[in-house]
Design an enzyme around this catalytic site. Structure first.
Site, PDB file in Angstrom:
ATOM      1  N   ASP A  52       0.731  -1.369  -0.075  1.00  0.00           N
ATOM      2  CA  ASP A  52       0.006   0.071  -0.110  1.00  0.00           C
ATOM      3  C   ASP A  52       1.030   1.147  -0.165  1.00  0.00           C
ATOM      4  O   ASP A  52       2.248   1.392   0.422  1.00  0.00           O
ATOM      5  CB  ASP A  52      -0.949  -0.061   1.337  1.00  0.00           C
ATOM      6  CG  ASP A  52      -2.124   0.894   1.045  1.00  0.00           C
ATOM      7  OD1 ASP A  52      -2.156   1.461   0.084  1.00  0.00           O
ATOM      8  OD2 ASP A  52      -2.794   1.361   2.191  1.00  0.00           O
ATOM      9  N   ASN A  81       1.234   3.328  -2.916  1.00  0.00           N
ATOM     10  CA  ASN A  81       1.807   3.893  -4.189  1.00  0.00           C
ATOM     11  C   ASN A  81       1.515   5.312  -4.415  1.00  0.00           C
ATOM     12  O   ASN A  81       2.220   6.196  -4.801  1.00  0.00           O
ATOM     13  CB  ASN A  81       1.363   3.094  -5.076  1.00  0.00           C
ATOM     14  CG  ASN A  81       1.856   1.636  -5.237  1.00  0.00           C
ATOM     15  OD1 ASN A  81       2.793   1.376  -4.294  1.00  0.00           O
ATOM     16  ND2 ASN A  81       1.526   0.685  -5.973  1.00  0.00           N
ATOM     17  N   ARG A 130       0.238   7.863  -2.414  1.00  0.00           N
ATOM     18  CA  ARG A 130       1.056   8.945  -1.441  1.00  0.00           C
ATOM     19  C   ARG A 130       2.314   8.993  -1.745  1.00  0.00           C
ATOM     20  O   ARG A 130       2.848  10.161  -1.714  1.00  0.00           O
ATOM     21  CB  ARG A 130       0.615   8.615  -0.118  1.00  0.00           C
ATOM     22  CG  ARG A 130      -0.722   8.758   0.260  1.00  0.00           C
ATOM     23  CD  ARG A 130      -1.173   7.954   1.744  1.00  0.00           C
ATOM     24  NE  ARG A 130      -1.425   6.810   1.386  1.00  0.00           N
ATOM     25  CZ  ARG A 130      -1.527   5.845   2.401  1.00  0.00           C
ATOM     26  NH1 ARG A 130      -1.210   6.068   3.540  1.00  0.00           N
ATOM     27  NH2 ARG A 130      -1.872   4.624   1.975  1.00  0.00           N
ATOM     28  N   SER A 162      -7.504  -5.253  -5.045  1.00  0.00           N
ATOM     29  CA  SER A 162      -8.612  -5.718  -4.311  1.00  0.00           C
ATOM     30  C   SER A 162      -9.750  -5.602  -5.343  1.00  0.00           C
ATOM     31  O   SER A 162      -9.895  -4.821  -6.073  1.00  0.00           O
ATOM     32  CB  SER A 162      -8.851  -4.982  -2.911  1.00  0.00           C
ATOM     33  OG  SER A 162      -9.342  -3.894  -3.314  1.00  0.00           O
ATOM     34  N   GLU A 194     -12.276  -4.394  -4.271  1.00  0.00           N
ATOM     35  CA  GLU A 194     -12.894  -3.033  -4.067  1.00  0.00           C
ATOM     36  C   GLU A 194     -12.148  -1.761  -4.812  1.00  0.00           C
ATOM     37  O   GLU A 194     -12.509  -0.901  -4.974  1.00  0.00           O
ATOM     38  CB  GLU A 194     -12.844  -2.553  -2.692  1.00  0.00           C
ATOM     39  CG  GLU A 194     -13.876  -3.383  -1.574  1.00  0.00           C
ATOM     40  CD  GLU A 194     -13.666  -4.790  -1.549  1.00  0.00           C
ATOM     41  OE1 GLU A 194     -12.361  -5.128  -1.559  1.00  0.00           O
ATOM     42  OE2 GLU A 194     -14.338  -5.778  -1.454  1.00  0.00           O
ATOM     43  N   ASN A 195     -11.140  -2.346  -5.433  1.00  0.00           N
ATOM     44  CA  ASN A 195     -10.348  -1.355  -6.098  1.00  0.00           C
ATOM     45  C   ASN A 195     -10.792  -0.770  -7.468  1.00  0.00           C
ATOM     46  O   ASN A 195     -10.509   0.230  -8.204  1.00  0.00           O
ATOM     47  CB  ASN A 195      -8.891  -1.730  -6.432  1.00  0.00           C
ATOM     48  CG  ASN A 195      -7.719  -1.741  -5.288  1.00  0.00           C
ATOM     49  OD1 ASN A 195      -6.805  -2.616  -4.972  1.00  0.00           O
ATOM     50  ND2 ASN A 195      -8.125  -0.792  -4.315  1.00  0.00           N
ATOM     51  N   LEU A 213      -6.968  -4.111   7.253  1.00  0.00           N
ATOM     52  CA  LEU A 213      -7.032  -5.467   6.435  1.00  0.00           C
ATOM     53  C   LEU A 213      -7.387  -5.375   4.967  1.00  0.00           C
ATOM     54  O   LEU A 213      -7.133  -5.898   4.027  1.00  0.00           O
ATOM     55  CB  LEU A 213      -7.714  -6.651   7.046  1.00  0.00           C
ATOM     56  CG  LEU A 213      -6.884  -7.305   8.344  1.00  0.00           C
ATOM     57  CD1 LEU A 213      -7.614  -8.527   8.812  1.00  0.00           C
ATOM     58  CD2 LEU A 213      -5.438  -7.658   8.118  1.00  0.00           C
TER      59      LEU A 213
END
Ligand code: IPE
Ligand code: IPE
Ligand code: MG
Length: 253
Positions: free
Chosen positions: A33, A35, A37, A78, A80-81, A208
């Site tokens: 996680d 990328n 930012r 994911s 959700e992405n 998570l």
């Protein structure tokens, strides 16, 4: 950047330190996680963060292989992405066709087996093909498993497992009494993998995000503020070193 690297570098744990210290986690999972930012910090577009993040995968793969990790699972996309802007999703879907042609020879030479955990259904052909090719080309390797969690969502995975149980029950293949932890586990996408021993999440987020909710029941967690594109071997080895000092009790004494 310099300040942050200096702060991260002080660990200086090496592969040798790990191997001298004792047991290595068999299965390490990483939520890659930060990328976006990372890119923002340098005034770059988010895509640049994803690209640099992709470039970091091999380094950490080799670091894991060097200490004898058996399975490295990387959460890459994911379920959700898909909610992200189309432009970003389109870019992310292009990464497999960039990554695999570039790295497949090295992966083969390192005896790595590529796998995928996730739903193939919504993935465009151009994203799926390169990973399927890599899985096929590395099928006969017997070294570390490099498992990409791609279009993966844990709740959906559990729902599918429940559906399979229901179908097996209705078809008379199993009885109600056969529904137990093993039976559900056998119907998960990860049925042929051990549960992760260590979960790493980069970027300072402490959640998570629908990743392996069932499989992480007794996993050790390790978090770092570092964004994925700047995650490196010393940090990876620090996580492993800390894991080696944890007492896993599984509810016992
Ligand atoms: C992780 O980085 C990559 C994916 C989720 C695909 P992000 O894109 O989530 O980066 P941040 O969290 O917005 O910084
Ligand atoms: C989790 O990161 C998914 C991946 C790293 C692939 P996200 O960036 O999607 O998670 P949230 O939205 O911050 O929880
Ligand atoms: Mg994120």
């Amino acid at each position: 950047m310099k300040h942050i690297l200096r702060r991260f570098k002080q660990h200086h744990i090496t592969a040798d330190d790990i191997l001298k210290a004792g047991s290595v986690p068999k299965h390490v999972a990483i939520i890659m996680d930060g990328n976006g930012r990372w890119a923002k910090k340098f005034g770059l577009p988010r895509a640049a963060g994803h690209h640099t993040g992709m470039k970091n995968v091999k380094k950490i793969t080799i670091a894991a292989k060097t200490i004898g990790v058996e399975v490295l699972t990387l959460y890459a996309f994911s379920t959700e992405n898909w909610k992200r802007p189309k432009e970003e999703v389109d870019y992310l879907m292009k990464l497999p066709q960039e990554f695999f042609p570039l790295e497949i020879e090295d992966l083969e030479q390192n005896n790595i087996q590529v796998r995928m955990t996730g739903s193939k259904e919504q993935l465009p052909e151009f994203a799926l093909k390169p990973i399927e090719n890599a899985i096929e080309r590395t099928r006969h390797n017997d070294g570390m498993i490099l498992n990409f969690a791609l279009n993966y969502g844990s709740r959906l995975e559990i729902v599918h497992a429940a559906k399979h149980l229901a179908e097996d029950l209705l078809a008379g293949r199993i009885h109600t009494d056969d529904i137990n932890e093993q039976a559900l586990n056998d119907r998960l996408l990860t049925s042929d993998l051990p549960d992760p021993d260590l979960l790493i999440r980069t970027s300072g987020e402490l959640r998570l995000s629908n990743f392996m909710l069932w499989q992480l029941a007794y996993t050790e967690f390790w978090f770092t503020e570092a964004y994925w594109p700047e995650f490196n071997e010393p940090l990876f080895y620090s996580a492993i070193r800390e894991y080696q000092n944890r007492a896993r009790r599984y509810g016992g004494l």
